[in-house]
Scaffold this active site. Structure first.
Site, PDB file in Angstrom:
ATOM      1  N   ARG A  39     -10.829   3.274   4.740  1.00 16.03           N
ATOM      2  CA  ARG A  39     -10.261   4.065   3.608  1.00 16.03           C
ATOM      3  C   ARG A  39     -10.557   3.276   2.146  1.00 16.03           C
ATOM      4  O   ARG A  39     -11.251   3.841   1.279  1.00 16.03           O
ATOM      5  CB  ARG A  39      -8.731   4.461   3.623  1.00 16.03           C
ATOM      6  CG  ARG A  39      -8.307   5.253   2.578  1.00 16.03           C
ATOM      7  CD  ARG A  39      -7.590   4.073   1.663  1.00 16.03           C
ATOM      8  NE  ARG A  39      -6.714   5.030   0.474  1.00 16.03           N
ATOM      9  CZ  ARG A  39      -6.875   4.351  -0.796  1.00 16.03           C
ATOM     10  NH1 ARG A  39      -7.300   3.181  -0.955  1.00 16.03           N
ATOM     11  NH2 ARG A  39      -6.051   4.955  -1.640  1.00 16.03           N
TER      12      ARG A  39
ATOM     13  N   HIS B 238     -13.270   3.700  -2.755  1.00 15.44           N
ATOM     14  CA  HIS B 238     -13.695   2.918  -3.893  1.00 15.44           C
ATOM     15  C   HIS B 238     -15.078   2.668  -3.932  1.00 15.44           C
ATOM     16  O   HIS B 238     -15.557   2.085  -4.769  1.00 15.44           O
ATOM     17  CB  HIS B 238     -13.067   1.412  -3.874  1.00 15.44           C
ATOM     18  CG  HIS B 238     -11.564   1.505  -4.005  1.00 15.44           C
ATOM     19  ND1 HIS B 238     -10.785   1.982  -5.319  1.00 15.44           N
ATOM     20  CD2 HIS B 238     -10.605   1.228  -3.097  1.00 15.44           C
ATOM     21  CE1 HIS B 238      -9.704   2.064  -5.269  1.00 15.44           C
ATOM     22  NE2 HIS B 238      -9.353   1.562  -3.898  1.00 15.44           N
TER      23      HIS B 238
END
Length: 115
Positions: A76, A81
């Site tokens: 994740r 990011h």
């Protein structure tokens, strides 16, 4: 955090994992990469799986050691990011090799806690 809350996140993880598998079931890697909507929806659901995992208390996660909690959360983080971009070979491997196992482990864990 109440018990109801973390169980809700566990159910979310199952639903999001089912979506990843459903979205990609009729694709090979090349088709998957070429279909922007399926690719984006799959990425989003992988992010959501990890986000839901972060909301399950550590004590509960520790009671289910067969679920790779840290890796799920790390995926994740990497996706959301955009660290160093996304390696589509690794992504496809996660979808094909890891998601079916994750789904089975999540379902088994839910069964164990519900009984």
């Amino acid at each position: 955090m109440s018990e109801r809350e973390w169980r809700f996140y566990l159910n979310d993880m199952i639903v999001f994992t089912e979506k990843v598998l459903s979205y990609t079931e009729s694709f090979d890697q090349e088709e998957f990469e070429a279909d922007g909507k399926v690719y984006d929806a799959t990425i989003r659901n992988l992010e959501l799986i990890g986000e839901a995992a972060t909301n399950i208390p550590e004590q509960i996660r520790n009671s289910a050691p067969l679920i790779p909690w840290r890796q799920v959360i790390a995926i994740r983080n990497r996706l959301i990011h955009g660290y160093l971009g996304i390696d589509n070979d690794i992504l496809w491997s996660i979808i094909q090799d890891d998601m079916p196992t994750l789904l089975n482990e999540l379902r088994a864990f839910r069964e164990r806690i519900m009984s």
